[in-house]
Design a protein around this motif. Structure first.
Motif, PDB file in Angstrom:
ATOM      1  N   LYS A 209      27.630  52.451 171.857  1.00 33.37           N
ATOM      2  CA  LYS A 209      28.192  53.388 172.840  1.00 33.37           C
ATOM      3  C   LYS A 209      27.098  53.970 173.725  1.00 33.37           C
ATOM      4  O   LYS A 209      27.294  54.164 174.932  1.00 33.37           O
ATOM      5  CB  LYS A 209      28.932  54.513 172.116  1.00 33.37           C
ATOM      6  CG  LYS A 209      29.984  54.019 171.138  1.00 33.37           C
ATOM      7  CD  LYS A 209      30.334  55.109 170.132  1.00 33.37           C
ATOM      8  CE  LYS A 209      31.025  54.525 168.915  1.00 33.37           C
ATOM      9  NZ  LYS A 209      31.100  55.473 167.800  1.00 33.37           N
TER      10      LYS A 209
ATOM     11  N   SER B  83      28.740  45.349 175.179  1.00 36.70           N
ATOM     12  CA  SER B  83      29.136  46.210 174.058  1.00 36.70           C
ATOM     13  C   SER B  83      30.137  45.523 173.150  1.00 36.70           C
ATOM     14  O   SER B  83      30.096  45.682 171.926  1.00 36.70           O
ATOM     15  CB  SER B  83      29.743  47.519 174.586  1.00 36.70           C
ATOM     16  OG  SER B  83      28.738  48.407 174.971  1.00 36.70           O
TER      17      SER B  83
ATOM     18  N   PHE C  73      37.413  51.580 170.935  1.00 37.25           N
ATOM     19  CA  PHE C  73      36.067  51.750 171.492  1.00 37.25           C
ATOM     20  C   PHE C  73      36.020  51.777 173.021  1.00 37.25           C
ATOM     21  O   PHE C  73      35.069  52.309 173.596  1.00 37.25           O
ATOM     22  CB  PHE C  73      35.140  50.632 170.987  1.00 37.25           C
ATOM     23  CG  PHE C  73      34.775  50.766 169.541  1.00 37.25           C
ATOM     24  CD1 PHE C  73      34.003  51.834 169.097  1.00 37.25           C
ATOM     25  CD2 PHE C  73      35.197  49.835 168.606  1.00 37.25           C
ATOM     26  CE1 PHE C  73      33.657  51.961 167.766  1.00 37.25           C
ATOM     27  CE2 PHE C  73      34.869  49.954 167.275  1.00 37.25           C
ATOM     28  CZ  PHE C  73      34.097  51.019 166.840  1.00 37.25           C
TER      29      PHE C  73
ATOM     30  N   ILE D 161      35.273  55.156 174.953  1.00 36.80           N
ATOM     31  CA  ILE D 161      33.889  55.658 174.881  1.00 36.80           C
ATOM     32  C   ILE D 161      32.981  54.837 175.784  1.00 36.80           C
ATOM     33  O   ILE D 161      32.105  55.375 176.468  1.00 36.80           O
ATOM     34  CB  ILE D 161      33.385  55.613 173.427  1.00 36.80           C
ATOM     35  CG1 ILE D 161      34.187  56.572 172.574  1.00 36.80           C
ATOM     36  CG2 ILE D 161      31.914  55.974 173.351  1.00 36.80           C
ATOM     37  CD1 ILE D 161      33.727  56.654 171.153  1.00 36.80           C
ATOM     38  N   VAL D 162      33.186  53.519 175.781  1.00 32.46           N
ATOM     39  CA  VAL D 162      32.348  52.637 176.607  1.00 32.46           C
ATOM     40  C   VAL D 162      32.473  52.996 178.084  1.00 32.46           C
ATOM     41  O   VAL D 162      31.487  52.980 178.827  1.00 32.46           O
ATOM     42  CB  VAL D 162      32.724  51.163 176.346  1.00 32.46           C
ATOM     43  CG1 VAL D 162      32.023  50.242 177.338  1.00 32.46           C
ATOM     44  CG2 VAL D 162      32.377  50.756 174.916  1.00 32.46           C
TER      45      VAL D 162
END
Length: 509
Positions: free
Chosen positions: A38, A62, A281, A284-285
């Motif tokens: 992150k 990521s 996720f 957040i990325v």
């Protein structure tokens, strides 16, 4: 060949002492494993401009790192069972450092996929699973609290990495930053050195190996008896191939327990988590890039991740304490389901946030929901399958989750490229997580009902004298048959007794 370190708990768990030092080591290694993919998102906007790539292409960095971290779970579990947690984590720290230093010299986005995504991701995988597994070997009564404290490493690291990465970029550029980050990741080697194996585990492994030797001895005697009584003899070559196939399957099953796929609770957990990670996720990325997209300055955008991390840092140990309470722990699966649905609700409401103040409020609630999910992610799995099968369960779960982890951020990037707006990415992630939380809540209710019904039937069967009488009659019939076949199998019994004495003699020595 060295003795494998089995996943079973050693008798007499410390529940403290050096275990708290182990928790600190897990705090560091888990923190890097979760926070680093992150934190690297801070560099995405600049790397995207440098290589001239799209949002979805840069998101693959990521995604590959996270998917490798989760997908290499079975390999990590096998290595832990074979060599123990300490050497695996140290080797993982070295891989992380090598991957990031190599990434500093990349000249294409494809090379970044390999260095940052695969090499560093695999190193993080060798940090994550061993850290979670060794906590289960040191703690039982205080395990939810220990897991909550160890999982708090992720927000602490994210809170530190977000502004640090921005500072490094402003002073050294993304290449120089990757060199420094490679050196920082070598601290995982120090954390791994703290994972001292429990001495008592050796005795349990020896006992298990002795029992396996006795079991193999019984199998050999039974096979000899079948050979004597069968009218035709099986060719030796075919028998050797069959035994080789059995040995191979037994070796694989020794490290990864595939019988878990027959476990109802494990399957419910697996399906719910695979669905959840499709939207876990990506927010957040893309949080920092979204803030920059709407005109917020770089340091304020990075500070949003720090706000999220600070709230997450408080939420994880607090959730661990709540989950350890006598009211929540017996029904911890419901609490976990609620946390996932609450996480999804935050993403669905994010498009309503206007300006920096709205994003700060979103980051606070997102940090709370994210911390609740992460604090119970492995505790709920251990609650379902038990500590003895937890190592295999973690490996099997992570390999299944890696597919949706790999696809989550790129799908979000594709939605941003297609519509030119981030809100569709947040809506997609929110809807998926609400669906996953609802599924887990309903199916866990069904699982608890079935477990209560099975327990009731088991007690009724134990209390029923007829069933007990039937079992005794079956045992007596078996003894009679054995007595009738006594003269034919007498030489084999004598040989078995001699071999048993030999085995017991070596045990006593």
């Amino acid at each position: 060949m060295p003795t494998p370190h089995h996943a079973g708990r050693a008798p007499g768990l410390p529940d403290g002492g050096w275990g708290w030092v182990v928790v600190f080591g897990a705090f560091v290694s888990i923190g890097f494993a979760y926070a680093f993919p992150k934190g690297v998102a801070i560099f995405f906007k600049e790397i995207q401009d440098f290589f001239g790539t799209s949002y979805s292409e840069i998101a693959w960095v990521s995604s590959i790192m996270l998917a490798t971290t989760y997908g290499a779970g079975p390999i990590s579990s096998i290595l832990v069972n074979r060599y123990g947690s300490r050497p695996v984590v140290i080797f993982g720290g070295l891989l992380c450092g090598i991957g990031m230093v190599s990434a500093a010299f990349c000249t294409s986005i494809l090379q970044l996929y390999i260095c940052v995504g695969f090499i560093t991701g695999f190193g993080l995988a060798l940090n994550l699973q061993p850290s979670v597994i060794i906590i289960g070997k040191y703690f039982l009564k205080r395990r939810p609290i220990a897991n909550g404290l160890a999982m708090a490493g992720s927000p602490v690291m994210l809170c530190t990495l977000a502004p640090l990465n921005q500072f490094l970029f402003d002073n050294f550029g993304w290449r120089g930053s990757f060199l420094i980050l490679g050196a920082i990741l070598l601290h995982c080697c120090v954390a791994g050195a703290l994972f001292r194996p429990i001495r008592a585990a050796t005795a349990s492994v020896k006992t298990q190996s002795i029992e396996e030797g006795k079991g193999a001895l019984k199998e050999e005697v039974t096979e000899d008896a079948m050979e004597m009584s069968s009218p035709t003899n099986v060719p030796m070559e075919g028998k050797m191939e069959e035994e080789g196939g059995k040995d191979c399957c037994e070796k694989i099953n020794q490290y990864l327990d595939f019988s878990l796929f027959k476990h109802r609770g494990f399957l419910i957990y697996l399906i719910g988590n695979v669905l959840m990670f499709l939207g876990f996720f990506a927010p957040i990325v893309f949080l920092a890039p979204y803030a920059k997209h709407i005109g917020i300055d770089e340091y304020s955008a990075a500070f949003l991740l720090s706000i999220l991390a600070i709230v997450d840092m408080i939420a994880r140990p607090t959730t661990g304490i709540i989950a350890n309470s006598k009211w929540v722990r017996p029904r911890i699966q419901y609490f976990f389901s609620f946390s996932i649905a609450f996480n999804g609700a935050c993403h669905l409401l994010c498009p309503l946030a206007s300006g920096y103040t709205g994003l700060v409020i979103y980051s606070i609630f997102f940090g709370l929901a994210f911390g609740m999910v992460c604090a119970m992610l492995f505790e709920t799995l251990m609650d379902l399958v038990g500590a003895a099968r937890f190592t295999s369960a973690v490996g099997l779960v992570t390999i299944a989750e890696c597919c949706t982890i790999l696809l989550g951020p790129p799908i979000g990037g594709t939605l941003i490229d297609t519509f030119g707006d981030y809100k569709y990415m947040f809506i997609k992630c929110g809807a998926v997580m609400v669906l996953a939380g609802t599924f887990l809540f309903i199916m866990n209710y069904y699982n608890y009902r079935m477990l209560a019904k099975e327990e009731k039937e088991r007690k009724a069967k134990e209390d029923d004298p007829k069933s007990v009488r039937t079992e005794n009659e079956g045992r007596n019939n078996w003894n009679k048959e054995t007595a009738q076949n006594g003269p034919e199998l007498e030489p084999l019994r004598e040989e078995q007794e001699i071999q048993k004495k030999e085995v017991n003699g070596t045990n006593e020595v």
